[in-house]
Every structure is written in C-alpha cells, then in structure tokens.
Design a protein around this motif. Sequence first.
Motif, PDB file in Angstrom:
ATOM      1  N   LEU A  74      13.166  -4.806   4.178  1.00 51.51           N
ATOM      2  CA  LEU A  74      13.464  -3.449   4.637  1.00 51.51           C
ATOM      3  C   LEU A  74      14.927  -3.052   4.428  1.00 51.51           C
ATOM      4  O   LEU A  74      15.223  -1.865   4.287  1.00 51.51           O
ATOM      5  CB  LEU A  74      13.089  -3.292   6.112  1.00 51.51           C
ATOM      6  CG  LEU A  74      11.597  -3.289   6.418  1.00 51.51           C
ATOM      7  CD1 LEU A  74      11.367  -3.318   7.929  1.00 51.51           C
ATOM      8  CD2 LEU A  74      10.900  -2.093   5.785  1.00 51.51           C
ATOM      9  N   CYS A  75      15.836  -4.017   4.391  1.00 51.74           N
ATOM     10  CA  CYS A  75      17.251  -3.652   4.222  1.00 51.74           C
ATOM     11  C   CYS A  75      17.601  -3.446   2.754  1.00 51.74           C
ATOM     12  O   CYS A  75      18.739  -3.115   2.429  1.00 51.74           O
ATOM     13  CB  CYS A  75      18.170  -4.691   4.861  1.00 51.74           C
ATOM     14  SG  CYS A  75      18.617  -6.073   3.825  1.00 51.74           S
ATOM     15  N   ARG A  76      16.623  -3.593   1.873  1.00 47.28           N
ATOM     16  CA  ARG A  76      16.882  -3.444   0.438  1.00 47.28           C
ATOM     17  C   ARG A  76      16.056  -2.300  -0.128  1.00 47.28           C
ATOM     18  O   ARG A  76      14.864  -2.456  -0.427  1.00 47.28           O
ATOM     19  CB  ARG A  76      16.535  -4.755  -0.272  1.00 47.28           C
ATOM     20  CG  ARG A  76      16.822  -4.780  -1.750  1.00 47.28           C
ATOM     21  CD  ARG A  76      18.331  -4.844  -2.017  1.00 47.28           C
ATOM     22  NE  ARG A  76      18.596  -4.710  -3.426  1.00 47.28           N
ATOM     23  CZ  ARG A  76      18.783  -5.736  -4.244  1.00 47.28           C
ATOM     24  NH1 ARG A  76      18.737  -6.959  -3.791  1.00 47.28           N
ATOM     25  NH2 ARG A  76      19.003  -5.512  -5.517  1.00 47.28           N
ATOM     26  N   PRO A  77      16.658  -1.098  -0.249  1.00 49.19           N
ATOM     27  CA  PRO A  77      15.916   0.023  -0.836  1.00 49.19           C
ATOM     28  C   PRO A  77      15.766  -0.154  -2.346  1.00 49.19           C
ATOM     29  O   PRO A  77      16.002  -1.238  -2.865  1.00 49.19           O
ATOM     30  CB  PRO A  77      16.782   1.232  -0.497  1.00 49.19           C
ATOM     31  CG  PRO A  77      18.143   0.694  -0.306  1.00 49.19           C
ATOM     32  CD  PRO A  77      17.994  -0.736   0.153  1.00 49.19           C
ATOM     33  N   ASP A  78      15.413   0.889  -3.019  1.00 49.07           N
ATOM     34  CA  ASP A  78      15.288   0.893  -4.480  1.00 49.07           C
ATOM     35  C   ASP A  78      14.085   0.082  -4.957  1.00 49.07           C
ATOM     36  O   ASP A  78      14.201  -0.801  -5.803  1.00 49.07           O
ATOM     37  CB  ASP A  78      16.559   0.371  -5.177  1.00 49.07           C
ATOM     38  CG  ASP A  78      17.810   1.137  -4.772  1.00 49.07           C
ATOM     39  OD1 ASP A  78      17.693   2.356  -4.568  1.00 49.07           O
ATOM     40  OD2 ASP A  78      18.869   0.516  -4.660  1.00 49.07           O
ATOM     41  N   MET A  79      12.924   0.396  -4.417  1.00 53.70           N
ATOM     42  CA  MET A  79      11.698  -0.310  -4.794  1.00 53.70           C
ATOM     43  C   MET A  79      11.459  -0.260  -6.298  1.00 53.70           C
ATOM     44  O   MET A  79      11.029  -1.238  -6.892  1.00 53.70           O
ATOM     45  CB  MET A  79      10.485   0.287  -4.073  1.00 53.70           C
ATOM     46  CG  MET A  79      10.447   0.039  -2.582  1.00 53.70           C
ATOM     47  SD  MET A  79      10.196  -1.685  -2.145  1.00 53.70           S
ATOM     48  CE  MET A  79       8.562  -1.954  -2.814  1.00 53.70           C
ATOM     49  N   LEU A 146       9.886   5.480   8.334  1.00 53.48           N
ATOM     50  CA  LEU A 146      10.779   5.284   7.190  1.00 53.48           C
ATOM     51  C   LEU A 146      10.042   5.552   5.888  1.00 53.48           C
ATOM     52  O   LEU A 146      10.585   6.179   4.977  1.00 53.48           O
ATOM     53  CB  LEU A 146      11.350   3.862   7.202  1.00 53.48           C
ATOM     54  CG  LEU A 146      12.168   3.443   5.984  1.00 53.48           C
ATOM     55  CD1 LEU A 146      13.408   4.322   5.827  1.00 53.48           C
ATOM     56  CD2 LEU A 146      12.543   1.961   6.093  1.00 53.48           C
ATOM     57  N   ALA A 147       8.794   5.126   5.813  1.00 47.64           N
ATOM     58  CA  ALA A 147       8.004   5.302   4.581  1.00 47.64           C
ATOM     59  C   ALA A 147       7.736   6.773   4.273  1.00 47.64           C
ATOM     60  O   ALA A 147       7.429   7.116   3.126  1.00 47.64           O
ATOM     61  CB  ALA A 147       6.689   4.538   4.682  1.00 47.64           C
ATOM     62  N   THR A 148       7.868   7.663   5.267  1.00 48.94           N
ATOM     63  CA  THR A 148       7.721   9.096   4.992  1.00 48.94           C
ATOM     64  C   THR A 148       8.986   9.670   4.366  1.00 48.94           C
ATOM     65  O   THR A 148       8.956  10.774   3.841  1.00 48.94           O
ATOM     66  CB  THR A 148       7.384   9.899   6.270  1.00 48.94           C
ATOM     67  OG1 THR A 148       8.507   9.880   7.155  1.00 48.94           O
ATOM     68  CG2 THR A 148       6.131   9.367   6.943  1.00 48.94           C
ATOM     69  N   MET A 149      10.090   8.924   4.431  1.00 54.76           N
ATOM     70  CA  MET A 149      11.381   9.392   3.936  1.00 54.76           C
ATOM     71  C   MET A 149      11.813   8.686   2.649  1.00 54.76           C
ATOM     72  O   MET A 149      12.492   9.285   1.822  1.00 54.76           O
ATOM     73  CB  MET A 149      12.460   9.144   4.989  1.00 54.76           C
ATOM     74  CG  MET A 149      12.205   9.796   6.312  1.00 54.76           C
ATOM     75  SD  MET A 149      13.428   9.185   7.490  1.00 54.76           S
ATOM     76  CE  MET A 149      12.673   9.671   9.014  1.00 54.76           C
ATOM     77  N   GLU A 150      11.473   7.420   2.545  1.00 54.11           N
ATOM     78  CA  GLU A 150      11.903   6.593   1.422  1.00 54.11           C
ATOM     79  C   GLU A 150      10.777   5.631   1.064  1.00 54.11           C
ATOM     80  O   GLU A 150       9.952   5.302   1.911  1.00 54.11           O
ATOM     81  CB  GLU A 150      13.133   5.752   1.790  1.00 54.11           C
ATOM     82  CG  GLU A 150      14.321   6.524   2.284  1.00 54.11           C
ATOM     83  CD  GLU A 150      15.466   5.592   2.665  1.00 54.11           C
ATOM     84  OE1 GLU A 150      15.699   4.592   1.950  1.00 54.11           O
ATOM     85  OE2 GLU A 150      16.104   5.861   3.689  1.00 54.11           O
ATOM     86  N   ALA A 151      10.800   5.154  -0.167  1.00 53.78           N
ATOM     87  CA  ALA A 151       9.800   4.169  -0.582  1.00 53.78           C
ATOM     88  C   ALA A 151      10.091   2.827   0.088  1.00 53.78           C
ATOM     89  O   ALA A 151      11.229   2.382   0.135  1.00 53.78           O
ATOM     90  CB  ALA A 151       9.828   4.004  -2.101  1.00 53.78           C
ATOM     91  N   ILE A 152       9.039   2.231   0.642  1.00 50.16           N
ATOM     92  CA  ILE A 152       9.153   0.865   1.150  1.00 50.16           C
ATOM     93  C   ILE A 152       7.943   0.079   0.663  1.00 50.16           C
ATOM     94  O   ILE A 152       6.947   0.651   0.205  1.00 50.16           O
ATOM     95  CB  ILE A 152       9.270   0.791   2.695  1.00 50.16           C
ATOM     96  CG1 ILE A 152       7.980   1.227   3.393  1.00 50.16           C
ATOM     97  CG2 ILE A 152      10.452   1.594   3.196  1.00 50.16           C
ATOM     98  CD1 ILE A 152       7.979   0.887   4.873  1.00 50.16           C
ATOM     99  N   ASN A 153       8.028  -1.211   0.781  1.00 49.42           N
ATOM    100  CA  ASN A 153       6.968  -2.114   0.373  1.00 49.42           C
ATOM    101  C   ASN A 153       5.745  -1.903   1.284  1.00 49.42           C
ATOM    102  O   ASN A 153       5.848  -2.121   2.494  1.00 49.42           O
ATOM    103  CB  ASN A 153       7.498  -3.553   0.479  1.00 49.42           C
ATOM    104  CG  ASN A 153       6.478  -4.605   0.190  1.00 49.42           C
ATOM    105  OD1 ASN A 153       5.373  -4.334  -0.241  1.00 49.42           O
ATOM    106  ND2 ASN A 153       6.863  -5.848   0.440  1.00 49.42           N
ATOM    107  N   PRO A 154       4.592  -1.505   0.738  1.00 51.95           N
ATOM    108  CA  PRO A 154       3.414  -1.296   1.590  1.00 51.95           C
ATOM    109  C   PRO A 154       2.993  -2.553   2.347  1.00 51.95           C
ATOM    110  O   PRO A 154       2.457  -2.465   3.450  1.00 51.95           O
ATOM    111  CB  PRO A 154       2.324  -0.868   0.600  1.00 51.95           C
ATOM    112  CG  PRO A 154       3.041  -0.420  -0.622  1.00 51.95           C
ATOM    113  CD  PRO A 154       4.344  -1.168  -0.660  1.00 51.95           C
ATOM    114  N   ALA A 155       3.242  -3.718   1.782  1.00 52.10           N
ATOM    115  CA  ALA A 155       2.875  -4.963   2.465  1.00 52.10           C
ATOM    116  C   ALA A 155       3.689  -5.148   3.746  1.00 52.10           C
ATOM    117  O   ALA A 155       3.232  -5.810   4.679  1.00 52.10           O
ATOM    118  CB  ALA A 155       3.050  -6.159   1.539  1.00 52.10           C
TER     119      ALA A 155
END
Length: 190
Positions: A74-79, A146-155
């Motif tokens: 979670l602390c690493r954006p830029d999926m 957070l996932a509504t604002m930025e891409a995160i890992n779905p897992a």
Amino acid sequence: MVVLNKIYTKTGDAGETALGNGARVAKHSMRVTAYGTVDEANSTVGMARLHTQGDLDDRLAAIQNDLFDLGADLCRPDMEKDAVSEYPPLRVSDAQVTRLETEIDVMNDKLEPLRSFILPGGSALAAHLHLCRTVSRRAERLSVELATMEAINPAAVKYLNRLSDWFFVAARIANNDGKDDVLWVPGANR
C-alpha cells in the motif's frame, strides 16, 4: 535487508512523509491512513499473540508478516509501473488470500453453525482476536476508499476482507470451539 541506524530523521516534522517510491505526501493522505491502519492491525495481532502458542501462534506470526507485506504494497503507488521497475515492489498475492481461505475452512469445520450474532469477548484471546478483526475491517474500508482515488492491488483488499473473517473464526476457536462464545440477546436490556 533494511538497516535503520537512526530512528528519527526530522523529515516528517512539516506533516509529510515519504512513500515507498520516494514521493512525499501529507501524513493524513488516504494512502498513509490505509497503510497506517494496516500497521495498527499488525500491532493488535502482536497483542493477541501474548495469549497463544503452538499452531495458532505460528499462523498469527504468518499473518503479521503478511501485514508487513501489505503495508509495503500500500505504501508503493504506481501500479502500472511495476512491470518495468528494476526492483518490482512487493505486492500481496492471491496465494496469500487463498491460504487464509483454507485456514478459515479448516477452523470453521470444528464449529457448530451460528444461530446468533456474537459479542466480542469470552476468553482474553478471543477478545483480542475480535479487536484484530475490527481493526482489519477498518483497514479494509480505508483501502477500498483509497481504491476509489488511486490504483491499488486488488489482492490487498481481498486479503483484508478474508483476514477479518479469519479473525472472527479464530476468536470462536479461542472460545472453546464456539462453546464459550458470548451471544447477542436482542433487546435484552429494554
């Protein structure tokens, strides 16, 4: 290997912190709030482990490690940049989610079906596991936001969803395989 020679850096004194990719963000950003709550969940697991031993303690130790993985995720954006990075960031995997599901199924096989909601409590271990459950659920809600604002890992979200279920079932196991669960009595104090 991580080496931490100096604990305070003074770089956060103005209310910002660094993400895993080096970007500086406000300490109250949704991403920091999400992974900070994962860290809080990890601390509650540490408290629960004061009351465990053997196999359950081993499984909780694995969960603590997973929660550190999740915080790193979670602390690493830029999926979208993961595939081209020289050092790909650590991401929670579907295999970790599947492991939780398998453990939930094994524990749940020992239990009678529920016929009432359960109040958090019973044994000290069960009470701590219920606290783990509620903090994990909050971390899940924040990660979904957070996932509504930025891409995160779905897992990551799936892991948190299963984790709170894991803690619920483990709390029942800690209450003498559900025999000592504290049941909700609707309207009991009217």
